[in-house]
Design a protein around this motif. Structure first.
Motif, PDB file in Angstrom:
ATOM      1  N   ASP A 147      21.498  42.774  65.514  1.00 30.93           N
ATOM      2  CA  ASP A 147      22.520  41.736  65.512  1.00 30.93           C
ATOM      3  C   ASP A 147      22.117  40.473  64.761  1.00 30.93           C
ATOM      4  N   ALA A 170      24.930  47.849  62.263  1.00 40.16           N
ATOM      5  CA  ALA A 170      25.779  47.629  63.432  1.00 40.16           C
ATOM      6  C   ALA A 170      25.233  46.470  64.261  1.00 40.16           C
ATOM      7  N   ARG A 171      26.132  45.574  64.708  1.00 44.85           N
ATOM      8  CA  ARG A 171      25.728  44.408  65.495  1.00 44.85           C
ATOM      9  C   ARG A 171      26.030  44.589  66.979  1.00 44.85           C
ATOM     10  N   THR A 172      26.816  45.593  67.320  1.00 46.01           N
ATOM     11  CA  THR A 172      27.199  45.824  68.712  1.00 46.01           C
ATOM     12  C   THR A 172      27.134  47.317  69.036  1.00 46.01           C
ATOM     13  N   LYS A 174      29.570  49.121  70.171  1.00 48.46           N
ATOM     14  CA  LYS A 174      30.769  49.760  69.643  1.00 48.46           C
ATOM     15  C   LYS A 174      30.623  50.071  68.156  1.00 48.46           C
ATOM     16  N   GLU A 175      30.104  49.114  67.380  1.00 51.57           N
ATOM     17  CA  GLU A 175      29.919  49.326  65.944  1.00 51.57           C
ATOM     18  C   GLU A 175      28.917  50.444  65.676  1.00 51.57           C
ATOM     19  N   SER A 179      29.804  53.802  63.629  1.00 55.87           N
ATOM     20  CA  SER A 179      29.088  54.091  62.377  1.00 55.87           C
ATOM     21  C   SER A 179      28.445  55.467  62.424  1.00 55.87           C
TER      22      SER A 179
END
Length: 272
Positions: A147, A170-172, A174-175, A179
Motif C-alpha cells: 500500500d 494492489a493496495r487493498t 479487494k484489489e 488482480s
C-alpha cells in the motif's frame, strides 16, 4: 583446538553446498575431503581473522577454483533433476557460488565479500546477475501487494530489473484478489498491513485457495507471521529492507519452486 575440530560442525552444510556447486554428491564430497586434507597438511592455510564457518568456505572455494572443474551443465547425478538443479545449470560459476552462499547458506553480503575476496558492491552485483540468469529460465509474472506507493515502485523496479513481469500493484485485499483473478501470477510479494486496514495475509490466503504459487512476505511486522498458521512464511523480508535481499529472495523463491524450469506463460497465452 585444531582447525579440523573447529570446522567439523560445519561439514554437513559444506557437503550440501559442495554438491550444489559441483553438480554431484561424489564430486562435491571429493572436494570437501580435499579441503580437509589441505587444512590438516597446512593449518596455516586457514584464513586468520575469520570465523570457522567463513574460513572453511573460503578454503573450499579457493581449492575449487584452482581445480578448474568441468562445466556444471549435464554434470548432475543421473537421478531425475529437481527444480534447483535444473536452474543451477543456467547460472555461470561465480554468480552461482555467490547466489548459493547468500540464499542457501545464509551468509550476509559482507561475509560473502570476505569469503570471495571481493567488495560488498561486487557481491551484490553477482547476486543480481544470478537472479537475471535464473529469470532467463523461469521468468514469471509477479503480483505486488503493497500500500505504500514509493515502496511498491521500488519493488516493481527490482522485479523488472531481474527480468520478471509485474501483473499489478494492489493496495487493498479487494484489489489483490481482483488482480490475481484477472492475471494469475507466478509469484506474490505481499505486505500484511494494507491501505484500507485490510490484511495482506488474508488476501494471500484467499489467493492460495485457487493458485499454488510461492509467496514472499515483506513486512515491518514479522511477528504477525510467526504464528504457525498457513501460509507458512517460507520467505520473509523485514522492512526496512536492502535491495539485494529482495532480489536474492525473489530468485531463491523461484529457484526452489518445484515447477521452476518451465518457461513462464505470458498473459496473452493464458495462465500458468
Amino acid at each position: 583446538m585444531s582447525i579440523a575440530r573447529q570446522v567439523s560442525p560445519e561439514l554437513p552444510a559444506l557437503r550440501r553446498f559442495a554438491r550444489l556447486v559441483a553438480g554431484s554428491q561424489k564430486s562435491g564430497d571429493a572436494h570437501v575431503v580435499a579441503t580437509l586434507e589441505a587444512l590438516t597438511a597446512d593449518p596455516g592455510a586457514f584464513p586468520s581473522g575469520l570465523p570457522p564457518r567463513q574460513g572453511l568456505y573460503k578454503v573450499f572455494l579457493k581449492l575449487w577454483s584452482s581445480a578448474a572443474p568441468r562445466p556444471l551443465h549435464g554434470g548432475f547425478d543421473s537421478d531425475p533433476k529437481n527444480a534447483a538443479e535444473r536452474n543451477l545449470e543456467a547460472i555461470t560459476p561465480l554468480p552461482r557460488q555467490t547466489f548459493l552462499l547468500r540464499t542457501v547458506e545464509g551468509f550476509s553480503v559482507d561475509e560473502i565479500a570476505a569469503i570471495l575476496d571481493r567488495s560488498p558492491e561486487a557481491v551484490a552485483n553477482l547476486i543480481t546477475q544470478a537472479g537475471r540468469e535464473i529469470a532467463q529460465q523461469v521468468a514469471t509474472d509477479i503480483l505486488i501487494i503493497e500500500d505504500e506507493p514509493i515502496i511498491a515502485l521500488d519493488i516493481e523496479t527490482m522485479v523488472q530489473e531481474l527480468g520478471h513481469r509485474v501483473t499489478g500493484i494492489a493496495r487493498t485485499h479487494k484489489e489483490a484478489i481482483a488482480s490475481a483473478r484477472v492475471q494469475k501470477p507466478g509469484l506474490v510479494l505481499a505486505d500484511i498491513h494494507l491501505a484500507d486496514g485490510s490484511s495482506g495475509l488474508d488476501a494471500v490466503n484467499e489467493i492460495l485457495t485457487s493458485l499454488n504459487v510461492p509467496v514472499i512476505f515483506i513486512t515491518a511486522y514479522p511477528e504477525r507471521l510467526l504464528t504457525g498458521e498457513k501460509p507458512e512464511p517460507a520467505f520473509l523480508i523485514t522492512k526496512p529492507f536492502q535491495a539485494d535481499t529482495v532480489r536474492a529472495t525473489i530468485s531463491q523463491a523461484l529457484f526452489f519452486d518445484r515447477r521452476a524450469g518451465r518457461p513462464a506463460v505470458t498473459a496473452d497465452a493464458g495462465a500458468r
